[in-house]
Design an enzyme around this catalytic site. Structure first.
Site, PDB file in Angstrom:
ATOM      1  N   TYR A 276      20.528  24.533  46.314  1.00 36.35           N
ATOM      2  CA  TYR A 276      21.845  25.110  46.049  1.00 36.35           C
ATOM      3  C   TYR A 276      22.213  26.268  46.974  1.00 36.35           C
ATOM      4  O   TYR A 276      23.349  26.746  46.934  1.00 36.35           O
ATOM      5  CB  TYR A 276      21.955  25.539  44.579  1.00 36.35           C
ATOM      6  CG  TYR A 276      22.444  24.422  43.695  1.00 36.35           C
ATOM      7  CD1 TYR A 276      23.768  23.971  43.786  1.00 36.35           C
ATOM      8  CD2 TYR A 276      21.597  23.784  42.801  1.00 36.35           C
ATOM      9  CE1 TYR A 276      24.222  22.927  42.996  1.00 36.35           C
ATOM     10  CE2 TYR A 276      22.046  22.737  42.002  1.00 36.35           C
ATOM     11  CZ  TYR A 276      23.361  22.319  42.107  1.00 36.35           C
ATOM     12  OH  TYR A 276      23.819  21.283  41.330  1.00 36.35           O
TER      13      TYR A 276
ATOM     14  N   GLU B 198      -0.945   9.661  30.564  1.00 34.40           N
ATOM     15  CA  GLU B 198       0.195   9.340  31.426  1.00 34.40           C
ATOM     16  C   GLU B 198       1.519   9.820  30.840  1.00 34.40           C
ATOM     17  O   GLU B 198       2.321  10.449  31.528  1.00 34.40           O
ATOM     18  CB  GLU B 198       0.268   7.829  31.679  1.00 34.40           C
ATOM     19  CG  GLU B 198       1.474   7.422  32.509  1.00 34.40           C
ATOM     20  CD  GLU B 198       1.625   5.908  32.661  1.00 34.40           C
ATOM     21  OE1 GLU B 198       2.703   5.495  33.149  1.00 34.40           O
ATOM     22  OE2 GLU B 198       0.706   5.149  32.318  1.00 34.40           O
TER      23      GLU B 198
END
Length: 387
Positions: A130, A216
Site C-alpha cells: 500500500y 494441516e
C-alpha cells in the site's frame, strides 16, 4: 505412552550436527542467505545503489543482478534433505522494455526496506504494497520482488523487517516469551495462540511435551484443542491453516531445534496434504534460497495416509474421487527426488494415484466427532504407525 517417551528420549539424546552445503563439496555453486542485522542490510542496499549510480554515470544505464529462482535453477540435495538454489543469476535492466517496470519495482522496494531498517520498525507485506499501489498494481508483484531482493542482498526475508500477517496458531504444552511477555499455550482456549510473525522476538521455550503434532487444517486443530488432546498425550499442536507460511515454518523449526522433540504430521490423504508436509520438511521451491532456516528435518507422517482408508474402514461416502488435476499432481510428485528417497512414502502416494481416492481428516468424524482425538491418534501412536 512408553513408546512416545522412548522416541522423545532418543530424539533428545541424539547428537545431530547440521550439515551445510559447504560441508558436502558438491560440483555446483549455490546461493544461500543468512540472518543479517538491520545495519548490515542497510549497507548491502547502499552498495547496490552506489553500483547503479556508477553505472549510470559511466553511460551504461543501470540494472540489478538478480539470482534466478526458477525451477530449472533449483535442486534437491538428498544429503541434507532439502531443496536449494543454484548460483545462477540474470541482469534486470532498466533500459530493457521487458524488464523496465520490474526494475523500477525493485528500486522502490530497496528504498522502502532501507527506510524500515534505519527506523528499526517492522511492517507487513500488505503495508509494503500500500505504500505504492500504482507502481505495484498487485500485491503478488511486490511480494515476488521482496523475495528477489532478499536473495540479492544475501539475507533472510525476516532480516528485511517485512513480515507476513499472522496465520498459524499453536496450543498445548509450551511456554515461551514474546518480546518479553511470557506466553503459556495451555491457557489460550480452543483458538490457540497466534504464531508471532517476527520470530526474532520469540525465546526461552520450555515444554514438558513428548512430541509436536503438526496439523494441516484449522478444523482438526480446533477439534484437538477443544478436546484438550495435549493433556492426555503431552504435546504441542501447531497449524498454518493450510499452506505453510514463513512464520509457522520458522516457529516449527525453532521448536524442533530448541526442544528436541519428534514431530508428527497429520494431513489430508491427498497429493496436496503430502505436498504441504514436504514443504515443512524439504522446503518450497519459491524460497529455496532460504531452505536452511525454513525446513524441519525428519517429520514423521502419522496420517491420514492412503492405506488408512481401508485399515480404518473409512465409509465410501467419505472418500472423494480424485480430480484430473489431483492425479496429475500425484504423478508429478512421484517424480520428485524427495518422494523417491523414501520407499514407504512412494508406496503410499502410488496407492493414492492408483485407487484415485482421497479423503480429508474430517472423514474420521463419520465415526463420531471425537474419533480423531479418542481413537485414531491414540491407536496410531500406540502402534508406532508412522512413516
Amino acid at each position: 505412552m512408553a513408546t512416545i517417551r522412548a522416541l522423545c528420549r532418543a530424539e533428545q539424546e541424539a547428537k545431530v550436527e547440521p550439515r551445510s552445503l559447504a560441508d558436502l563439496n558438491l560440483p555446483h555453486a549455490f546461493k544461500e542467505v543468512a540472518d543479517l542485522s538491520s545495519n548490515s542490510v542497510v549497507t548491502e542496499i547502499e552498495k547496490c545503489i552506489l553500483a547503479a549510480a556508477k553505472s549510470i554515470l559511466a553511460g551504461h544505464g543501470f540494472g540489478f543482478n538478480v539470482p534466478s529462482r526458477s525451477s530449472a535453477n533449483q535442486i534437491y540435495v538428498p544429503e541434507i534433505d532439502r531443496i536449494v538454489l543454484k548460483d545462477k543469476s540474470s541482469v534486470r535492466e532498466f533500459a530493457n522494455s521487458s524488464s523496465v517496470r520490474k526494475t523500477a519495482i525493485t528500486t522502490r522496494v530497496l528504498q522502502l526496506i532501507h527506510q524500515l531498517c534505519i527506523k528499526q520498525i517492522h511492517v507487513t507485506k500488505r503495508d509494503l504494497f500500500y505504500t505504492d499501489v500504482k507502481l505495484f498494481q498487485d500485491q503478488g508483484q511486490s511480494d515476488a520482488v521482496l523475495d528477489d531482493v532478499s536473495c540479492m542482498l544475501g539475507c533472510t526475508r525476516s532480516s528485511l523487517n517485512v513480515v507476513a500477517s499472522e496465520k498459524g496458531v499453536v496450543v498445548g504444552r509450551l511456554i515461551f516469551t514474546e518480546d518479553g511477555d511470557r506466553i503459556d499455550c495451555t491457557k489460550m482456549g480452543v483458538g490457540g495462540k497466534a504464531i508471532p510473525p517476527n520470530i526474532d522476538k520469540v525465546g526461552d521455550m520450555e515444554s514438558d511435551a513428548l512430541f509436536i503434532l503438526l496439523v494441516e487444517k484449522d478444523a482438526a486443530f480446533m477439534r484437538l484443542a477443544e478436546d484438550r488432546f495435549y493433556n492426555r498425550f503431552p504435546c504441542v499442536i501447531v497449524t498454518a491453516k493450510g499452506q505453510p507460511d514463513v512464520a509457522t515454518r520458522l516457529f516449527l523449526r525453532k521448536m524442533k531445534m530448541d526442544l528436541k522433540l519428534p514431530v508428527f504430521g497429520l494431513v489430508d490423504s491427498d497429493p496436496y496434504g503430502l505436498k504441504i508436509l514436504s514443504v515443512y520438511m524439504s522446503g518450497s521451491k519459491n524460497m529455496s534460497y532460504d531452505s536452511y532456516n525454513l525446513t524441519t528435518p525428519d517429520i514423521k507422517w502419522l496420517g491420514v495416509r492412503p492405506s488408512d482408508l481401508n485399515k480404518y474402514k473409512i465409509p465410501e461416502q467419505c472418500r472423494l474421487p480424485m480430480t484430473d488435476q489431483d492425479i496429475k499432481t500425484g504423478k508429478d510428485m512421484l517424480e520428485e527426488d524427495f518422494i523417491k528417497k523414501d520407499p514407504k512414502w512412494y508406496a503410499e502416494l502410488e496407492l493414492m494415484v492408483k485407487t484415485k481416492e482421497k479423503a480429508e481428516i474430517q472423514a474420521l468424524s463419520s465415526f463420531g466427532f471425537q474419533y480423531l482425538s479418542e481413537v485414531y491418534l491414540p491407536m496410531k501412536l500406540q502402534e508406532k504407525d508412522w512413516i
